[in-house]
Design a protein around this motif. Structure first.
Motif, PDB file in Angstrom:
ATOM      1  N   LYS A  13       0.855  -1.178   0.000  1.00  0.00           N
ATOM      2  CA  LYS A  13       0.000   0.000   0.000  1.00  0.00           C
ATOM      3  C   LYS A  13       0.896   1.234   0.000  1.00  0.00           C
ATOM      4  O   LYS A  13       1.749   1.390   0.881  1.00  0.00           O
ATOM      5  CB  LYS A  13      -0.910   0.017   1.222  1.00  0.00           C
ATOM      6  N   ILE A  14       0.704   2.095  -0.991  1.00  0.00           N
ATOM      7  CA  ILE A  14       1.547   3.285  -1.160  1.00  0.00           C
ATOM      8  C   ILE A  14       0.671   4.526  -1.101  1.00  0.00           C
ATOM      9  O   ILE A  14      -0.332   4.633  -1.826  1.00  0.00           O
ATOM     10  CB  ILE A  14       2.304   3.232  -2.495  1.00  0.00           C
ATOM     11  N   ILE A  15       1.055   5.449  -0.238  1.00  0.00           N
ATOM     12  CA  ILE A  15       0.389   6.750  -0.156  1.00  0.00           C
ATOM     13  C   ILE A  15       1.275   7.788  -0.823  1.00  0.00           C
ATOM     14  O   ILE A  15       2.479   7.865  -0.540  1.00  0.00           O
ATOM     15  CB  ILE A  15       0.116   7.146   1.308  1.00  0.00           C
ATOM     16  N   ILE A  16       0.669   8.579  -1.698  1.00  0.00           N
ATOM     17  CA  ILE A  16       1.347   9.722  -2.305  1.00  0.00           C
ATOM     18  C   ILE A  16       0.646  10.973  -1.825  1.00  0.00           C
ATOM     19  O   ILE A  16      -0.577  11.113  -1.994  1.00  0.00           O
ATOM     20  CB  ILE A  16       1.317   9.650  -3.844  1.00  0.00           C
ATOM     21  N   VAL A  17       1.383  11.870  -1.198  1.00  0.00           N
ATOM     22  CA  VAL A  17       0.823  13.137  -0.743  1.00  0.00           C
ATOM     23  C   VAL A  17       1.160  14.197  -1.780  1.00  0.00           C
ATOM     24  O   VAL A  17       2.331  14.519  -1.998  1.00  0.00           O
ATOM     25  CB  VAL A  17       1.380  13.530   0.638  1.00  0.00           C
ATOM     26  N   VAL A  41      -3.697   8.699  -3.591  1.00  0.00           N
ATOM     27  CA  VAL A  41      -3.157  10.061  -3.641  1.00  0.00           C
ATOM     28  C   VAL A  41      -4.033  10.960  -2.768  1.00  0.00           C
ATOM     29  O   VAL A  41      -5.267  10.934  -2.876  1.00  0.00           O
ATOM     30  CB  VAL A  41      -3.119  10.601  -5.080  1.00  0.00           C
ATOM     31  N   TYR A  42      -3.383  11.750  -1.922  1.00  0.00           N
ATOM     32  CA  TYR A  42      -4.084  12.695  -1.058  1.00  0.00           C
ATOM     33  C   TYR A  42      -3.736  14.119  -1.469  1.00  0.00           C
ATOM     34  O   TYR A  42      -2.572  14.433  -1.744  1.00  0.00           O
ATOM     35  CB  TYR A  42      -3.672  12.497   0.408  1.00  0.00           C
ATOM     36  N   HIS A 220      -4.198   6.940   8.241  1.00  0.00           N
ATOM     37  CA  HIS A 220      -4.195   6.122   7.033  1.00  0.00           C
ATOM     38  C   HIS A 220      -2.894   5.325   7.002  1.00  0.00           C
ATOM     39  O   HIS A 220      -1.798   5.911   6.923  1.00  0.00           O
ATOM     40  CB  HIS A 220      -4.316   7.007   5.792  1.00  0.00           C
ATOM     41  N   GLN A 221      -3.011   4.023   7.040  1.00  0.00           N
ATOM     42  CA  GLN A 221      -1.837   3.169   7.089  1.00  0.00           C
ATOM     43  C   GLN A 221      -1.260   2.962   5.690  1.00  0.00           C
ATOM     44  O   GLN A 221      -1.990   2.970   4.689  1.00  0.00           O
ATOM     45  CB  GLN A 221      -2.206   1.807   7.688  1.00  0.00           C
ATOM     46  N   ALA A 222       0.054   2.774   5.628  1.00  0.00           N
ATOM     47  CA  ALA A 222       0.713   2.526   4.345  1.00  0.00           C
ATOM     48  C   ALA A 222       2.040   1.833   4.576  1.00  0.00           C
ATOM     49  O   ALA A 222       2.652   1.957   5.644  1.00  0.00           O
ATOM     50  CB  ALA A 222       0.928   3.827   3.583  1.00  0.00           C
ATOM     51  N   ASP A 223       2.477   1.101   3.557  1.00  0.00           N
ATOM     52  CA  ASP A 223       3.808   0.499   3.581  1.00  0.00           C
ATOM     53  C   ASP A 223       4.881   1.476   3.103  1.00  0.00           C
ATOM     54  O   ASP A 223       6.062   1.308   3.407  1.00  0.00           O
ATOM     55  CB  ASP A 223       3.827  -0.746   2.687  1.00  0.00           C
ATOM     56  N   ARG A 224       4.461   2.467   2.330  1.00  0.00           N
ATOM     57  CA  ARG A 224       5.395   3.465   1.806  1.00  0.00           C
ATOM     58  C   ARG A 224       4.643   4.778   1.663  1.00  0.00           C
ATOM     59  O   ARG A 224       3.499   4.811   1.208  1.00  0.00           O
ATOM     60  CB  ARG A 224       5.939   3.029   0.429  1.00  0.00           C
ATOM     61  N   VAL A 225       5.297   5.877   2.035  1.00  0.00           N
ATOM     62  CA  VAL A 225       4.736   7.211   1.855  1.00  0.00           C
ATOM     63  C   VAL A 225       5.680   8.007   0.970  1.00  0.00           C
ATOM     64  O   VAL A 225       6.903   8.007   1.173  1.00  0.00           O
ATOM     65  CB  VAL A 225       4.536   7.940   3.202  1.00  0.00           C
ATOM     66  N   ILE A 226       5.103   8.671  -0.043  1.00  0.00           N
ATOM     67  CA  ILE A 226       5.867   9.522  -0.952  1.00  0.00           C
ATOM     68  C   ILE A 226       5.346  10.949  -0.794  1.00  0.00           C
ATOM     69  O   ILE A 226       4.168  11.210  -1.021  1.00  0.00           O
ATOM     70  CB  ILE A 226       5.715   9.058  -2.413  1.00  0.00           C
ATOM     71  N   MET A 227       6.218  11.846  -0.389  1.00  0.00           N
ATOM     72  CA  MET A 227       5.834  13.248  -0.230  1.00  0.00           C
ATOM     73  C   MET A 227       6.165  13.994  -1.518  1.00  0.00           C
ATOM     74  O   MET A 227       7.332  14.208  -1.854  1.00  0.00           O
ATOM     75  CB  MET A 227       6.571  13.867   0.945  1.00  0.00           C
ATOM     76  N   ALA A 228       5.120  14.361  -2.248  1.00  0.00           N
ATOM     77  CA  ALA A 228       5.270  15.110  -3.499  1.00  0.00           C
ATOM     78  C   ALA A 228       4.483  16.408  -3.348  1.00  0.00           C
ATOM     79  O   ALA A 228       3.565  16.698  -4.107  1.00  0.00           O
ATOM     80  CB  ALA A 228       4.768  14.283  -4.674  1.00  0.00           C
TER      81      ALA A 228
END
Length: 445
Positions: A13-17, A41-42, A220-228
């Motif tokens: 699970k990947i979150i992109i901010v 994507v948030y 919100h849980q995630a295995d990876r978070v990407i701050m964009a």
């Protein structure tokens, strides 16, 4: 790559901010990777995000990057996809106008000479047409005064091997919409809104980032978070003073039909850019001509830590640009394009960049955390790479070692003298002020 960083496993699970250029392009690349990633994507706004740098009528598409061969090649690869996207979109997202680059004096400045060297060395010398002052005047009569005033050398980057122009501009807002739809078609989920999509903080277990918390209080849980998060990045993540949010100025004109005819066939232009920072665009289908300046930019330090944060028309609806900036535009254009003297400025905006100290992207695992990747440092030149930048960011996320991931790795760069000493957008006493609508009008009317 970071020796302790581990790539996400298939199905992670990947979150992109952030739903701008970096965020959407990354979401598209990762969702196309056949790894069954669950990507969300948030963003605090709907897409295209109103105050993102990527939400604009035009951005330059060029491969002229001085000594940077990597950026040149990334641009060339991106342009092939820009042309492909034009075939897919009902609204053209890329316009093949070519690009005219000026330099003051009888010879090109060093940066332009390096651009030509690398373009030719890559086997693309047939794209370049060097021009002297007489040739510029003959081809572009509206630039006669500019040539007489010293901008008497330049070149036009024109045709590639398959007979289409390799440079011009993109309709960035429409391109963002196109990539947004591609992401949704790939199954990317979007959570947008001032509460539910608004990043508030990282969720951490010691060093390990395990998700994010949004402004509505939901985790919100995630295995990876990407701050964009674009120019907001240094105000939401500690970037160790390697990135700073700077405001750059943009203006629009709406020329008359007579002036439109006079400016027919205008390409994208860089007017002695290495020294002046000014550049501009052809008149678009809506009759708007955009001129901008890339410079040291303005700061908007917040109280307390004095970190510069974007101040945009979304939160400050009446904002225009500083008085000094309008004076700079008028003084420059009086020489370069005097036909604009009789035109009102119909729109003025401060566009926010995340400037890195060395002007290169910082796309890397964050050194203070596990499972956190930052994609920032756009430095005002990312949008042209929209078709390819996500592919390169995905390679960082997946811990692939190549020349791009090495070039954009986390680094500590000492700022040059004056890097943080920039003019304020406004100050507490309002002695630095923005122009009123009446001050945007032409003095010639």
């Amino acid at each position: 790559m970071n020796s302790t960083y581990q790539a996400p496993t298939p199905g992670s699970k990947i979150i992109i901010v952030g739903g701008g250029c970096f965020g959407l392009s990354t979401a598209l690349a990762l969702s196309s990777a056949n790894k069954n990633y669950r990507i969300t994507v948030y963003d605090r706004e709907s897409i295209p995000v109103r105050d993102a740098a990527s939400n604009d009528i035009s951005k330059v598409v060029r491969m002229d990057y001085g000594s940077s061969k990597l950026n040149m090649q990334l641009a060339i690869d991106s342009i092939d996809i820009w042309n492909q996207w034009n075939q897919e979109s009902s609204i053209p997202v890329y316009h093949n106008t070519g690009m005219l680059i000026f330099s003051g004096g009888a010879t090109l400045c060093e940066n332009e000479q390096q651009s030509l060297f690398h373009i030719r060395n890559a086997g693309h010398g047939d794209w370049i047409e060097e021009l002297n002052g007489d040739q510029i005047q003959q081809r572009y009569p509206y630039l006669e005064n500019a040539v007489r005033s010293g901008l008497s050398s330049g070149y036009y980057n024109k045709v590639g091997g398959n007979n289409y122009v390799r440079k011009g501009w993109c309709n960035s807002a429409e391109a963002i919409k196109l990539v947004y739809q591609k992401c949704k078609n790939n199954g990317v989920q979007f959570i947008l809104g001032k509460e539910s999509g608004h990043f508030e903080s990282l969720l951490c277990k010691e060093r390990s980032v395990v998700g994010i918390k949004t402004k509505d209080g939901v985790s919100h849980q995630a295995d990876r978070v990407i701050m964009a998060t674009g120019s907001w990045t240094p105000s939401v993540i500690d970037m160790k003073k390697q990135v700073i949010a700077t405001g750059q100025v943009v203006i629009h004109f709406r020329p008359s039909e007579k002036i439109k005819a006079f400016l027919k066939d205008m390409p994208v232009w860089f007017g002695d850019f290495s020294r002046s920072g000014f550049y501009g665009f052809p008149i678009n289908k809506d009759g708007i001509m955009k001129v901008a300046k890339h410079s040291t930019g303005y700061l908007n330090p917040r109280k307390g830590d004095r970190v510069s944060v974007p101040r945009t028309q979304s939160t400050h609806e009446g904002d225009t640009i500083p008085v000094r900036a309008v004076q700079d535009f008028r003084e420059y254009l009086k020489v370069f394009l005097p036909v604009t003297e009789e035109l009102d400025i119909t729109y003025a905006r401060v566009c926010w960049y995340a400037d890195s100290i060395d002007g290169e992207f910082i796309i890397a695992p964050h050194p203070d955390y596990d499972n956190l990747v930052v994609a920032t440092g756009d430095s005002g030149h990312a949008m042209k790479f929209l078709p390819m930048i996500g592919t390169r960011i995905a390679q960082v996320v997946e811990n692939i070692d190549n020349e791009y991931t090495r070039a954009w790795a986390w680094r500590t760069v000492e700022p040059r003298a004056g890097f943080y000493d920039r003019p304020l957008l406004v100050d507490e006493n309002q002695t630095v002020r923005m122009v009123t609508p009446s001050e945007l009008r032409s003095s010639k009317l």
